[in-house]
Design a protein around this motif. Structure first.
Motif, PDB file in Angstrom:
ATOM      1  N   THR A 199      49.791  53.232  27.953  1.00 49.12           N
ATOM      2  CA  THR A 199      48.972  53.795  28.729  1.00 49.12           C
ATOM      3  C   THR A 199      49.466  53.675  30.013  1.00 49.12           C
ATOM      4  N   LYS A 200      48.746  54.487  31.171  1.00 50.17           N
ATOM      5  CA  LYS A 200      49.084  54.559  32.700  1.00 50.17           C
ATOM      6  C   LYS A 200      48.821  52.987  32.843  1.00 50.17           C
ATOM      7  N   ARG A 201      47.658  52.387  32.514  1.00 52.95           N
ATOM      8  CA  ARG A 201      47.103  51.226  32.981  1.00 52.95           C
ATOM      9  C   ARG A 201      48.047  50.135  32.440  1.00 52.95           C
ATOM     10  N   SER A 202      48.285  50.033  31.396  1.00 56.65           N
ATOM     11  CA  SER A 202      49.285  49.118  30.701  1.00 56.65           C
ATOM     12  C   SER A 202      50.586  49.033  31.438  1.00 56.65           C
ATOM     13  N   GLY A 203      51.039  50.041  31.811  1.00 50.44           N
ATOM     14  CA  GLY A 203      52.244  50.202  32.606  1.00 50.44           C
ATOM     15  C   GLY A 203      52.405  49.608  33.794  1.00 50.44           C
ATOM     16  N   LEU A 204      51.235  49.821  34.566  1.00 51.26           N
ATOM     17  CA  LEU A 204      51.110  49.344  35.788  1.00 51.26           C
ATOM     18  C   LEU A 204      50.656  47.806  35.952  1.00 51.26           C
ATOM     19  N   VAL A 205      49.558  47.449  35.129  1.00 47.51           N
ATOM     20  CA  VAL A 205      49.057  46.185  35.077  1.00 47.51           C
ATOM     21  C   VAL A 205      49.568  45.326  33.823  1.00 47.51           C
ATOM     22  N   GLU A 206      50.148  44.127  33.975  1.00 47.76           N
ATOM     23  CA  GLU A 206      50.309  43.390  32.763  1.00 47.76           C
ATOM     24  C   GLU A 206      49.288  42.524  32.386  1.00 47.76           C
ATOM     25  N   GLN A 207      48.768  42.613  31.231  1.00 50.19           N
ATOM     26  CA  GLN A 207      47.227  42.154  30.830  1.00 50.19           C
ATOM     27  C   GLN A 207      47.630  40.680  30.638  1.00 50.19           C
ATOM     28  N   LYS A 208      48.626  40.154  30.262  1.00 52.13           N
ATOM     29  CA  LYS A 208      48.963  38.652  30.060  1.00 52.13           C
ATOM     30  C   LYS A 208      49.153  37.949  31.308  1.00 52.13           C
ATOM     31  N   ALA A 209      49.181  38.761  32.420  1.00 56.07           N
ATOM     32  CA  ALA A 209      49.255  37.834  33.588  1.00 56.07           C
ATOM     33  C   ALA A 209      47.824  38.021  34.415  1.00 56.07           C
ATOM     34  N   LEU A 210      46.813  38.318  33.829  1.00 57.67           N
ATOM     35  CA  LEU A 210      45.529  38.586  34.391  1.00 57.67           C
ATOM     36  C   LEU A 210      45.019  37.360  34.734  1.00 57.67           C
ATOM     37  N   PHE A 211      44.881  36.312  33.912  1.00 59.39           N
ATOM     38  CA  PHE A 211      44.300  35.183  34.077  1.00 59.39           C
ATOM     39  C   PHE A 211      44.867  34.296  34.969  1.00 59.39           C
ATOM     40  N   PRO A 212      46.018  34.264  35.082  1.00 59.65           N
ATOM     41  CA  PRO A 212      46.895  33.496  36.361  1.00 59.65           C
ATOM     42  C   PRO A 212      46.532  34.207  37.584  1.00 59.65           C
ATOM     43  N   SER A 213      46.492  35.467  37.605  1.00 59.22           N
ATOM     44  CA  SER A 213      46.367  36.471  38.847  1.00 59.22           C
ATOM     45  C   SER A 213      44.842  36.115  39.102  1.00 59.22           C
ATOM     46  N   LEU A 214      43.979  35.917  38.362  1.00 56.98           N
ATOM     47  CA  LEU A 214      42.417  35.742  38.611  1.00 56.98           C
ATOM     48  C   LEU A 214      42.345  34.445  39.595  1.00 56.98           C
ATOM     49  N   LEU A 215      43.167  33.469  39.139  1.00 54.49           N
ATOM     50  CA  LEU A 215      43.341  32.303  39.760  1.00 54.49           C
ATOM     51  C   LEU A 215      43.800  32.230  41.002  1.00 54.49           C
ATOM     52  N   VAL A 216      45.018  33.020  41.329  1.00 58.89           N
ATOM     53  CA  VAL A 216      45.797  33.332  42.296  1.00 58.89           C
ATOM     54  C   VAL A 216      44.672  33.964  43.431  1.00 58.89           C
ATOM     55  N   LEU A 217      43.718  34.978  42.801  1.00 60.16           N
ATOM     56  CA  LEU A 217      43.048  35.561  43.958  1.00 60.16           C
ATOM     57  C   LEU A 217      42.080  34.716  44.603  1.00 60.16           C
ATOM     58  N   PHE A 218      41.615  33.495  43.892  1.00 59.06           N
ATOM     59  CA  PHE A 218      40.627  32.570  44.404  1.00 59.06           C
ATOM     60  C   PHE A 218      41.694  31.788  45.605  1.00 59.06           C
ATOM     61  N   LEU A 219      42.646  31.574  45.447  1.00 60.12           N
ATOM     62  CA  LEU A 219      43.554  31.070  46.501  1.00 60.12           C
ATOM     63  C   LEU A 219      43.842  31.890  47.566  1.00 60.12           C
ATOM     64  N   GLY A 220      43.987  33.266  47.430  1.00 62.26           N
ATOM     65  CA  GLY A 220      44.075  34.250  48.349  1.00 62.26           C
ATOM     66  C   GLY A 220      42.906  34.415  49.324  1.00 62.26           C
ATOM     67  N   VAL A 221      41.757  34.117  48.669  1.00 68.81           N
ATOM     68  CA  VAL A 221      40.534  34.147  49.522  1.00 68.81           C
ATOM     69  C   VAL A 221      40.562  33.184  50.692  1.00 68.81           C
ATOM     70  N   THR A 222      40.770  31.645  49.954  1.00 67.11           N
ATOM     71  CA  THR A 222      40.809  30.695  50.973  1.00 67.11           C
ATOM     72  C   THR A 222      41.753  30.858  52.100  1.00 67.11           C
ATOM     73  N   TYR A 223      43.082  31.221  51.621  1.00 65.47           N
ATOM     74  CA  TYR A 223      44.385  31.393  52.563  1.00 65.47           C
ATOM     75  C   TYR A 223      43.914  32.636  53.764  1.00 65.47           C
ATOM     76  N   GLY A 224      43.312  33.554  53.097  1.00 62.59           N
ATOM     77  CA  GLY A 224      42.970  34.675  54.185  1.00 62.59           C
ATOM     78  C   GLY A 224      41.934  34.313  55.144  1.00 62.59           C
ATOM     79  N   GLY A 225      40.991  33.320  54.759  1.00 60.05           N
ATOM     80  CA  GLY A 225      40.062  32.866  55.936  1.00 60.05           C
ATOM     81  C   GLY A 225      40.735  31.877  56.648  1.00 60.05           C
ATOM     82  N   ILE A 226      41.757  31.122  56.443  1.00 55.44           N
ATOM     83  CA  ILE A 226      42.622  30.422  57.141  1.00 55.44           C
ATOM     84  C   ILE A 226      43.411  31.167  58.078  1.00 55.44           C
TER      85      ILE A 226
END
Length: 395
Positions: A199-226
């Motif tokens: 599908t268009k979605r599965s081609g752009l977004v790798e589902q197996k990468a979603l959980f580590p990506s969620l965790l790095v999103l939290f890191l990005g929030v704190t880094y953006g504040g700094i």
């Protein structure tokens, strides 16, 4: 897998230095472009857009770049990204109005998003699987060194010789990055020639990468504040030289990455992601109470050590979870989440700071790391329970 497989191959060294020169050219512009926009008559809103437009365009393009890496190939995508980056850096000097600068900044973000996603993917191709954490740590160390040097060099060039020389040197460094990447042997897309429904979605977004990506999103929030508010926090707290934070943060990043990478390879992600998150939280807490340069340096060392351990380990974990033909999409997903976190952190924590001040805002950002730790530990517990149920003889 052989732990003694060579890491420092000719291709890896060339790629690491190519990435280093790109990052130096990029980091030179971080503290200087706001000054350039102000000189062109821009206000605080325009300066803010310098960051947000760049982040938004990089965020948008990364999934498409990842898909192109898996379908078109590494080299042509890298060439497009670096060429766009080079043209934009060289073009800034000729932008006579703030609107033109901001428009070019949006295109610049596209080039950056393509190039950095590609560099990360090629690095994951070149690094032996058994040494992926160590390899990504060393690769990130070059970026951290650029983070320490680039802003200092950029400010010196702009103040001593003017913006013309700043953009010229940044352009030369980008061109050097292109030259160094040319001899690197790049793998053909592993999925080339395979026709598989997606599908268009599965081609752009790798589902197996979603959980580590969620965790790095939290890191990005704190880094953006700094990166967005550390200067204003220094003014609020009466700390003179907040540049010390960036210097010691970058040095800590550079020193911890290889060590954490080896630990990741030998012991697994739990040994890095859990203590790294705790150290980041401690750094943010100390930062929120800092009123002297000593406190600022201590916070920078702790935050940099935690972030430098966690971020490349999350990327290595992401690559471990996907098949070779989906590495491009996985890196695109991962970096998009990090970009999204930085943008969200700048906006959300900025609103918090406006209401309660910067010191309390950094105290609140500790909650973001606590969420990261809770979600990660819940995942680890769930996986261990699932694994124990699958073991023979388990009840």
């Amino acid at each position: 897998m052989n732990q003694t497989e060579p890491l420092w191959t000719k291709d890896f060294v060339l790629l690491a230095f190519s990435n280093f020169f790109l990052f130096v050219g990029f980091q030179m512009l971080i503290p200087t472009l706001p000054l350039f926009v102000t000189e062109r008559g821009g206000d605080q809103l325009a300066v803010g857009l310098v960051v947000s437009l760049f982040t938004v365009s990089a965020l948008i393009v990364r999934p498409f770049a990842g898909k192109a890496l898996d379908s078109v190939g590494r080299r042509p995508v890298l060439l497009v990204g670096l060429a766009l980056f080079l043209l934009c850096v060289a073009g800034y000097y000729w932008m006579a109005t703030v609107a033109l600068v901001l428009g070019l900044r949006f295109v610049h973000g596209i080039g950056w998003g393509i190039a950095t996603t590609t560099f990360g993917t090629i690095a994951s191709d070149l690094i032996p699987a058994a040494r992926r954490g160590e390899g990504m740590g060393y690769f990130g160390m070059f970026s951290s060194l650029a983070m320490a040097l680039g802003p200092l060099v950029g400010l010196w060039l702009a103040q001593s010789f003017g913006f013309g020389w700043l953009f010229l040197i940044s352009s030369v460094l980008t061109a050097l990055a292109m030259l160094l990447s040319k001899p690197v042997k790049m793998a053909a897309p592993a999925g080339a020639g395979r026709r598989q429904p997606e599908t268009k979605r599965s081609g752009l977004v790798e589902q197996k990468a979603l959980f580590p990506s969620l965790l790095v999103l939290f890191l990005g929030v704190t880094y953006g504040g700094i990166v967005s508010f550390i200067t204003l926090f220094g003014q609020e707290a009466g700390i003179g030289n907040v540049g010390l934070f960036f210097l010691f943060n970058a040095l800590s990043l550079m020193l911890i990455r290889p060590v954490a990478g080896k630990l990741f390879d030998r012991k697994g992600h739990l040994w890095v992601l859990l203590p790294g998150g705790i150290v980041m939280a401690a750094g943010l807490l100390i930062l929120s109470y800092s009123t002297t340069s000593f406190g600022l340096i201590a916070a920078a060392i702790l935050f940099g050590s935690g972030f430098g351990a966690v971020q490349p380990s999350l990327q290595a974990w992401t690559i471990h979870r996907v098949s070779p033909e989906r590495r491009g999409a996985a890196n695109g997903t991962f970096f998009s989440a990090f970009d999204l976190g930085i943008g969200a952190g700048a906006m959300l924590l900025g609103a918090v700071a406006k209401a309660i001040g910067f010191a309390l805002m950094y105290r609140c950002s500790v909650i973001v790391i606590l969420l990261y730790l809770i979600i990660y530990l819940a995942y680890v517990i769930k996986e261990r329970r699932r694994h124990s149920r699958l073991q023979p003889g388990s009840s």
